[in-house]
Design an enzyme around this catalytic site. Structure first.
Site, PDB file in Angstrom:
ATOM      1  N   GLN A  56       0.766  -1.243   0.050  1.00 24.62           N
ATOM      2  CA  GLN A  56      -0.058   0.084   0.114  1.00 24.62           C
ATOM      3  C   GLN A  56       0.993   1.228  -0.073  1.00 24.62           C
ATOM      4  O   GLN A  56       0.616   2.230  -0.480  1.00 24.62           O
ATOM      5  CB  GLN A  56      -0.916   0.063   1.324  1.00 24.62           C
ATOM      6  N   ASP A  83      -5.800   1.555  12.855  1.00 21.00           N
ATOM      7  CA  ASP A  83      -7.267   1.128  12.455  1.00 21.00           C
ATOM      8  C   ASP A  83      -8.033   1.070  13.682  1.00 21.00           C
ATOM      9  O   ASP A  83      -9.087   0.895  13.636  1.00 21.00           O
ATOM     10  CB  ASP A  83      -7.065  -0.187  11.524  1.00 21.00           C
ATOM     11  N   ASN A 114      -2.350  -1.209  13.766  1.00 18.74           N
ATOM     12  CA  ASN A 114      -2.054  -0.773  12.580  1.00 18.74           C
ATOM     13  C   ASN A 114      -1.389  -1.680  11.561  1.00 18.74           C
ATOM     14  O   ASN A 114      -1.252  -2.784  12.060  1.00 18.74           O
ATOM     15  CB  ASN A 114      -1.252   0.563  12.439  1.00 18.74           C
ATOM     16  N   LYS A 115      -1.030  -1.473  10.546  1.00 15.93           N
ATOM     17  CA  LYS A 115      -0.715  -2.473   9.452  1.00 15.93           C
ATOM     18  C   LYS A 115       0.428  -3.219  10.099  1.00 15.93           C
ATOM     19  O   LYS A 115       1.380  -2.522  10.633  1.00 15.93           O
ATOM     20  CB  LYS A 115      -0.404  -1.721   8.212  1.00 15.93           C
TER      21      LYS A 115
END
Length: 210
Positions: free
Chosen positions: A46, A87, A97-98
């Site tokens: 991403q 998130d 988070n990621k």
């Protein structure tokens, strides 16, 4: 000002300014000299695709790096701050988070680099205290690890999207989508109501009882 970010938290992921990229856009438009180190964010990339594309459209100077280069850059004084999104945020300030965010936070702490997390109130889950123990982490398809998608550069298929296997046949892959960074590693939370310490007292100082 050299900023490292992880995954995409701009206007493609949310709306208007985004979250983690909002301060970067505002700094750039205010005339500050800013450069962004963009983690590729394997396995979905991403950062390399979405974040880099956004920054290019905003004319923000940036460089895409492999996920594991961040610590090296911090050791050599090439990162002034880390800004990521989240998130899900626990009431005590843990952030989910990621995958890979936790490792950036550890490297930042070891090198005295501030680690900021930008979030809207909608990500705060007041029912959860310990993010590591209580937030379930999605395990995504192993194929995202064992193969990669990209644009074909040459030949008859130039410009098309192709999938290429990276690993030997029969090798298993494990693909957790997120990780949790404990509040103790977060320098400050940046919210739509202002900044807060990564703690329950800090969040309630901005949001009351949620």
């Amino acid at each position: 000002l050299r900023v490292l970010t992880h995954c995409n938290a701009g206007w493609l992921a949310t709306v208007d300014w985004g979250t983690a990229l909002a301060p970067i856009y505002k700094a750039h438009r205010a005339g500050l000299h800013i450069h962004v180190w963009v983690d590729e964010t394997r396995p979905r990339n991403q950062g390399a695709s979405l974040t880099a594309w956004e920054l290019g459209r905003e004319e923000v100077p940036h460089t895409v790096i492999v996920d594991n280069a961040g610590g090296h850059l911090m050791q050599h004084g090439q990162v002034d701050a880390v800004i990521v999104g989240t998130d899900r945020t626990t009431r005590r300030g843990d952030v989910c988070n990621k995958i890979g965010t936790y490792l950036k936070a550890l490297a930042a702490r070891d090198n005295n680099v501030p680690f900021y997390v930008a979030l809207p109130a909608s990500t705060i889950d007041w029912t959860i205290d310990d993010g590591v123990a209580e937030i379930p982490i999605e395990a995504r398809s192993a194929e995202e690890v064992t193969a990669i998608q990209g644009r074909v550069l040459t030949g008859a298929s130039e410009g098309s999207i192709a999938s290429v296997q990276l690993t030997p046949a029969g090798s298993a892959g494990f693909n957790p989508g997120f990780d949790v960074t404990p509040a103790r590693l977060v320098t400050t939370l940046i919210t739509e109501r202002g900044v807060a310490a990564a703690s329950e007292a800090g969040l309630r100082g901005l949001y009351g009882d949620g």
